[in-house]
Design an enzyme around this catalytic site. Structure first.
Site, PDB file in Angstrom:
ATOM      1  N   GLY A  91      -0.983  -5.401   5.587  1.00 42.64           N
ATOM      2  CA  GLY A  91      -0.137  -4.338   5.071  1.00 42.64           C
ATOM      3  C   GLY A  91       0.619  -3.648   6.182  1.00 42.64           C
ATOM      4  O   GLY A  91       1.753  -3.967   6.487  1.00 42.64           O
ATOM      5  N   ARG A  92      -0.040  -2.681   6.828  1.00 46.60           N
ATOM      6  CA  ARG A  92       0.617  -1.862   7.848  1.00 46.60           C
ATOM      7  C   ARG A  92       1.293  -2.636   8.975  1.00 46.60           C
ATOM      8  O   ARG A  92       2.370  -2.238   9.429  1.00 46.60           O
ATOM      9  CB  ARG A  92      -0.361  -0.836   8.421  1.00 46.60           C
ATOM     10  CG  ARG A  92      -0.243   0.504   7.720  1.00 46.60           C
ATOM     11  CD  ARG A  92      -1.248   1.501   8.218  1.00 46.60           C
ATOM     12  NE  ARG A  92      -2.610   1.128   7.853  1.00 46.60           N
ATOM     13  CZ  ARG A  92      -3.607   1.994   7.757  1.00 46.60           C
ATOM     14  NH1 ARG A  92      -3.394   3.277   8.002  1.00 46.60           N
ATOM     15  NH2 ARG A  92      -4.814   1.595   7.411  1.00 46.60           N
ATOM     16  N   ASP A 152       0.833  -1.208   0.000  1.00 45.92           N
ATOM     17  CA  ASP A 152       0.000   0.000   0.000  1.00 45.92           C
ATOM     18  C   ASP A 152       0.866   1.256   0.000  1.00 45.92           C
ATOM     19  O   ASP A 152       0.925   2.009   0.978  1.00 45.92           O
ATOM     20  CB  ASP A 152      -0.938  -0.014   1.215  1.00 45.92           C
ATOM     21  CG  ASP A 152      -1.971  -1.118   1.128  1.00 45.92           C
ATOM     22  OD1 ASP A 152      -2.302  -1.523   0.000  1.00 45.92           O
ATOM     23  OD2 ASP A 152      -2.446  -1.584   2.180  1.00 45.92           O
ATOM     24  N   GLN A 195      -9.541   0.048   9.847  1.00 45.94           N
ATOM     25  CA  GLN A 195     -10.314  -1.181   9.746  1.00 45.94           C
ATOM     26  C   GLN A 195     -11.350  -1.256  10.868  1.00 45.94           C
ATOM     27  O   GLN A 195     -11.055  -0.923  12.015  1.00 45.94           O
ATOM     28  CB  GLN A 195      -9.382  -2.397   9.814  1.00 45.94           C
ATOM     29  CG  GLN A 195      -8.333  -2.450   8.726  1.00 45.94           C
ATOM     30  CD  GLN A 195      -8.940  -2.680   7.357  1.00 45.94           C
ATOM     31  OE1 GLN A 195      -9.997  -3.304   7.230  1.00 45.94           O
ATOM     32  NE2 GLN A 195      -8.284  -2.186   6.318  1.00 45.94           N
ATOM     33  N   LYS A 219     -10.191  -3.799  -7.991  1.00 48.55           N
ATOM     34  CA  LYS A 219     -11.641  -3.767  -7.745  1.00 48.55           C
ATOM     35  C   LYS A 219     -12.413  -3.191  -8.935  1.00 48.55           C
ATOM     36  O   LYS A 219     -13.162  -2.218  -8.816  1.00 48.55           O
ATOM     37  CB  LYS A 219     -11.955  -2.955  -6.485  1.00 48.55           C
ATOM     38  CG  LYS A 219     -11.314  -3.491  -5.209  1.00 48.55           C
ATOM     39  CD  LYS A 219     -11.697  -2.651  -4.012  1.00 48.55           C
ATOM     40  CE  LYS A 219     -11.036  -3.145  -2.734  1.00 48.55           C
ATOM     41  NZ  LYS A 219      -9.587  -2.833  -2.702  1.00 48.55           N
ATOM     42  N   TYR A 272     -14.952  -2.049 -11.571  1.00 49.31           N
ATOM     43  CA  TYR A 272     -16.391  -1.773 -11.482  1.00 49.31           C
ATOM     44  C   TYR A 272     -16.742  -0.789 -12.587  1.00 49.31           C
ATOM     45  O   TYR A 272     -16.553   0.416 -12.448  1.00 49.31           O
ATOM     46  CB  TYR A 272     -16.728  -1.196 -10.106  1.00 49.31           C
ATOM     47  CG  TYR A 272     -18.212  -1.076  -9.798  1.00 49.31           C
ATOM     48  CD1 TYR A 272     -19.139  -1.935 -10.382  1.00 49.31           C
ATOM     49  CD2 TYR A 272     -18.672  -0.128  -8.896  1.00 49.31           C
ATOM     50  CE1 TYR A 272     -20.487  -1.839 -10.085  1.00 49.31           C
ATOM     51  CE2 TYR A 272     -20.027  -0.017  -8.588  1.00 49.31           C
ATOM     52  CZ  TYR A 272     -20.931  -0.879  -9.190  1.00 49.31           C
ATOM     53  OH  TYR A 272     -22.270  -0.782  -8.898  1.00 49.31           O
ATOM     54  N   ASP A 273     -17.267  -1.308 -13.696  1.00 46.98           N
ATOM     55  CA  ASP A 273     -17.583  -0.472 -14.853  1.00 46.98           C
ATOM     56  C   ASP A 273     -18.609  -1.228 -15.694  1.00 46.98           C
ATOM     57  O   ASP A 273     -19.133  -2.250 -15.265  1.00 46.98           O
ATOM     58  CB  ASP A 273     -16.297  -0.189 -15.650  1.00 46.98           C
ATOM     59  CG  ASP A 273     -16.323   1.158 -16.354  1.00 46.98           C
ATOM     60  OD1 ASP A 273     -17.325   1.421 -17.065  1.00 46.98           O
ATOM     61  OD2 ASP A 273     -15.369   1.945 -16.208  1.00 46.98           O
ATOM     62  N   ILE A 274     -18.875  -0.736 -16.895  1.00 41.94           N
ATOM     63  CA  ILE A 274     -19.792  -1.474 -17.759  1.00 41.94           C
ATOM     64  C   ILE A 274     -19.158  -2.815 -18.114  1.00 41.94           C
ATOM     65  O   ILE A 274     -17.928  -2.958 -18.104  1.00 41.94           O
ATOM     66  CB  ILE A 274     -20.158  -0.675 -19.023  1.00 41.94           C
ATOM     67  CG1 ILE A 274     -18.911  -0.403 -19.869  1.00 41.94           C
ATOM     68  CG2 ILE A 274     -20.867   0.626 -18.657  1.00 41.94           C
ATOM     69  CD1 ILE A 274     -19.228   0.227 -21.218  1.00 41.94           C
ATOM     70  N   GLU A 275     -19.991  -3.790 -18.430  1.00 43.83           N
ATOM     71  CA  GLU A 275     -19.513  -5.158 -18.600  1.00 43.83           C
ATOM     72  C   GLU A 275     -18.401  -5.298 -19.639  1.00 43.83           C
ATOM     73  O   GLU A 275     -17.405  -5.985 -19.406  1.00 43.83           O
ATOM     74  CB  GLU A 275     -20.681  -6.090 -18.970  1.00 43.83           C
ATOM     75  CG  GLU A 275     -21.630  -6.383 -17.832  1.00 43.83           C
ATOM     76  CD  GLU A 275     -22.802  -5.415 -17.788  1.00 43.83           C
ATOM     77  OE1 GLU A 275     -22.621  -4.243 -18.178  1.00 43.83           O
ATOM     78  OE2 GLU A 275     -23.891  -5.828 -17.363  1.00 43.83           O
TER      79      GLU A 275
END
Length: 240
Positions: free
Chosen positions: A213-214, A19, A193, A70, A72-75
């Site tokens: 991560g951290r 990260d 978190q 991640k 996330y858009d049109i197919e």
């Protein structure tokens, strides 16, 4: 089984989150961790500063890469983006846990070995957060619903808190891989978190892979921190 057997299994299950916002910072951590860690998560922080090229670099060095963008858009866009990721020889790739998006990702993956993971509910979110998104009810219910849809459309696994792992195993007949972020060693700070578990708790709950991560990169000695986490995971893998 010997101690080394459980330690080796634990190492395989640890994913270290890079990260960072500069590739060189991520590269320095990888050097520090050496052979202790073989699996890394490359996320949005590195995407626009050479994340894909760095992912290739890691793969050439024999590391496995979890590309956590991640999608996330049109197919059609998701399908093409996933196809491009598959060409990089990525091990895991995340998309949002929406049926149409996951279905497009499966199509884009084609015959590659890359595993598609549907993101259920971020571990930085709780019941209040999902209520603001328009979802009434428990976080666990939304996670289970999205996981069942993931199984239905053919993705390989889900990203979910270890707090839901045991119930996920029951509700999906143990057919989905579970990758759990939000992992904090006992007594460690939660930071951003909200739904957290220790490495021991997560493995015992049924998580297949843990993302940290951290607790590692912010430690005074990242390699020693990783070794301690691996030991805790190994202890959880060892039968009582």
């Amino acid at each position: 089984m010997t101690d080394s057997h459980y330690l080796d299994r634990a190492r395989e299950k640890l994913i270290v989150a890079l990260d960072f916002w500069e590739v060189e910072d991520a590269r320095k951590l990888v050097r520090k961790l050496g052979d202790e860690v073989s699996f890394y998560k490359v996320g949005l922080g590195l995407q626009l500063v050479g994340g894909n090229e760095f992912a290739k670099e890691l793969i050439v060095e024999g590391k496995r890469v979890f590309l956590d963008y991640k999608y996330y858009d049109i197919e059609e866009t998701v399908q093409r983006a996933v196809a491009q990721a598959a060409e990089l020889k990525i091990t895991f790739l995340t998309v949002h846990g929406v049926a149409s998006i996951m279905k497009a990702a499966v199509a884009g993956r084609g015959n590659s070995d890359m595993k598609i993971l549907g993101v259920t509910v971020l571990t930085s979110m709780d019941a209040e957060d999902i209520k603001e998104m328009g979802f009434d009810g428990k976080v666990e219910d939304l996670v289970i619903a999205r996981a069942k849809k993931a199984l239905e459309v053919g993705v390989d696994g889900v990203v979910a808190s270890a707090l839901e792992a045991a119930e996920l195993r029951k509700q999906t007949s143990n057919k989905l891989m579970i990758v759990s972020p939000g992992i904090r060693p006992s007594g460690g700070a939660r930071h951003d978190q909200k739904r957290v578990a220790t490495p021991f708790e997560a493995i015992r709950a049924g998580a297949d892979y843990l993302v940290l991560g951290r607790p590692i990169y912010a430690a005074d000695d990242p390699k020693a921190a990783a070794q301690a986490i691996i030991q805790e995971m190994a202890d959880a893998l060892r039968p009582d």
